[in-house]
Design an enzyme around this catalytic site. Sequence first.
Site, PDB file in Angstrom:
ATOM      1  N   ARG B 232       0.626  -1.921  -0.166  1.00  0.00           N
ATOM      2  CA  ARG B 232       0.106  -0.075  -0.559  1.00  0.00           C
ATOM      3  C   ARG B 232       0.778   0.999  -0.092  1.00  0.00           C
ATOM      4  O   ARG B 232       2.183   1.328   0.814  1.00  0.00           O
ATOM      5  CB  ARG B 232      -0.648  -0.238   1.141  1.00  0.00           C
ATOM      6  CG  ARG B 232      -2.490  -0.944   1.626  1.00  0.00           C
ATOM      7  CD  ARG B 232      -3.214  -0.490   0.466  1.00  0.00           C
ATOM      8  NE  ARG B 232      -4.107  -1.967   0.041  1.00  0.00           N
ATOM      9  CZ  ARG B 232      -4.460  -2.779  -0.750  1.00  0.00           C
ATOM     10  NH1 ARG B 232      -3.436  -2.908  -1.415  1.00  0.00           N
ATOM     11  NH2 ARG B 232      -5.153  -3.551  -0.401  1.00  0.00           N
ATOM     12  N   GLU B 261      -3.505   7.701  -4.045  1.00  0.00           N
ATOM     13  CA  GLU B 261      -3.506   7.207  -5.936  1.00  0.00           C
ATOM     14  C   GLU B 261      -5.059   7.746  -6.303  1.00  0.00           C
ATOM     15  O   GLU B 261      -6.133   8.050  -5.217  1.00  0.00           O
ATOM     16  CB  GLU B 261      -3.807   5.839  -5.525  1.00  0.00           C
ATOM     17  CG  GLU B 261      -2.641   4.888  -5.678  1.00  0.00           C
ATOM     18  CD  GLU B 261      -3.058   3.851  -5.103  1.00  0.00           C
ATOM     19  OE1 GLU B 261      -2.492   3.329  -4.738  1.00  0.00           O
ATOM     20  OE2 GLU B 261      -4.204   3.003  -5.282  1.00  0.00           O
ATOM     21  N   HIS B 279      -1.542   1.318  -9.198  1.00  0.00           N
ATOM     22  CA  HIS B 279      -1.762   0.264  -8.749  1.00  0.00           C
ATOM     23  C   HIS B 279      -2.198  -1.108  -9.786  1.00  0.00           C
ATOM     24  O   HIS B 279      -3.916  -1.925  -9.376  1.00  0.00           O
ATOM     25  CB  HIS B 279      -2.959   0.381  -8.212  1.00  0.00           C
ATOM     26  CG  HIS B 279      -3.111  -0.295  -6.538  1.00  0.00           C
ATOM     27  ND1 HIS B 279      -4.363  -0.179  -5.319  1.00  0.00           N
ATOM     28  CD2 HIS B 279      -3.476  -1.608  -6.527  1.00  0.00           C
ATOM     29  CE1 HIS B 279      -3.950  -0.844  -4.196  1.00  0.00           C
ATOM     30  NE2 HIS B 279      -4.023  -1.521  -5.673  1.00  0.00           N
TER      31      HIS B 279
END
Lengths: 321, 313
Positions: B232, B261, B279
């Site tokens: 993460r 993000e 991602h």
Amino acid sequence: MADQLPQVLVLRPPPVFTLFETQFSQKFHFLRAWESPLPTAEFLATHAASVKAVLCSGSTPITADILRHLPSLQLIVTTSAGLNHINLPECRRRSISIANAGEIFSDDCADLAVGLLMDVLRKISAADRFIRAGLWPIRGDYPLGSKLGGKRVGIVGLGSIGLEVAKRLEAFGCIILYNSRRKKANISYPFYSNVCELAANSNALIICCALTDETRHMINKEVMKALGKEGVIINIGRGAIIDEKELVQCLVQGEIGGAGLDVFENEPDVPKELFTLDNVVLSPHVAVFTQESFSDLYDLMVGNLEAFFSNKTLLSPVLDE
Amino acid sequence: MENICVLLTYPVPEYLVQKLEKRFTVFKFREVASNPQLLREISNSIRAIVGTSVCGADAGLIDALPKLEIVASYSVGFDKIDLVKCKERGITVTNTPDVLTDDVADSAIGLALATLRRMCVCDRFVRSGKWKKGDFELTTKFSGKSIGIVGLGRIGSAIAKRAEAFGSSISYHSRSEKPESNYKYYSNIIDLATNCQILFVACALTKETHHIVDRKVIDALGPKGIIINIGRGAHIDEPELVSALLEGRLAGAGLDVFEHEPEVPEELLGLENVVLQPHAGSDTVETSVAMSDLVIDNLEACFQNKPVLTPVI
């Protein structure tokens, strides 16, 4: 003092020579043909009559004509693993020994082959471009890629490099198949004697073989059609193993799924149709371009030349198969 | 089951949306959030939330949905779900472990290869015509390097297995030592960073692992060090990472996740020693189908009063 060092001819400087020139020059006296205003033939006739050893790269052709101008030549040391630039029959006829890069490049070449396959399947370079263009906040998620695990990967040429590629891809859960001049004893991967059949049974082909008369344009339209619309081709061998015009057409028309290419037929020229394709990853013949490989290469080239001049066995001789 | 109301808190692949709409009445958060009246109308009907790694279910949302029975996340990480609240309310939480392990581990190695061998830069080099003017530079070999893995769970172990095939020497840091593994264990992440060159972040995001990679770890990794993050964004102190890269105190980074993000620190966009991914660690057709099917199976099990397949709690 240089005059007392053994003499080695260099027609054009290999990258490793340029990088380690100072260190090389402490051990050998180099005849630098490329620095002379004379045309090569004249330079050789004038200066190279007694030269016993040549140091060259994979892109310097050692032709019959050049060999004719080197009556005392006994050894060619090439910085490449490949030998397609050397007139091998003429060397055999004159009993000229050849030393190449042996297996020192196998890891780096295999790493790049795996990296290119991953990049094409998982769209790494394309997605990196996407982010740098500021598109992630605007367009949302990037299109899905394709899973590497479970893919059937056909390795064309299961030599030192091909085996290292296979070993790595097995750890990702790929199923390994191969084509080689001969089936290999002690290898349990399924062997296909025909590269077209290999393609028909594979999701991806990785070209790891040498360029010879037999392998020139071996990857042709038939092979690409057999590989199919989802198929991926990775080439870390030589550009001319693939019919490049045909490859470009297949990619542009969607006849194959994608390609990762480190080598091309007319380097550094690359077909510009490839520049607009997102399913293609392009690389400037750098499979061996790491600090570590070049350092190892320097050691190996020096080791081979020193062995030769002291009448010892070469470290990485090319043996007739 | 068509009358069961499901709230989708973040966009998911079309395949999952279609499967959900076949079985349930689906509300998309973006539509609901901009329509307070709609939210009021449906809040008593929502029995399930489908969330993702970006947006799950926080305390506020859970409080607003009195009939909520299950939060089914389209992700393996569940840091965006208030587990304490869910436990209090007896709400089932499910995730999508195992089905994405291979893809994420593949992605981690792919990022490392791309970063060390500058594959994206090479591709740009060819496309821009620069190759005609001269050779590319020398990069760094990946095989045989020392790698350190933060978090030796499913994904961390899968990364290790792949790295072994490249002749890497492998060490790890985890909450506890894994006696079944043959790799060298460090109880302290600074020691791990000191003793490896490529650091992979593969642990879950919790209070303890928030900013686990900070200035001290970056300093310990050193100027030849590379960080690969497929966990993460919040695992890494992002401003510290950025300044280390800009100042040459870190050799490079391969990043699939970021603190905010889809915002990526602008300073990274011009760097050649980083590889940036949106991602996409589990973003393959095959895995997104598998993850979607698992979300559906968990929801159906819940509403048929059967045990769910992959409960978090």
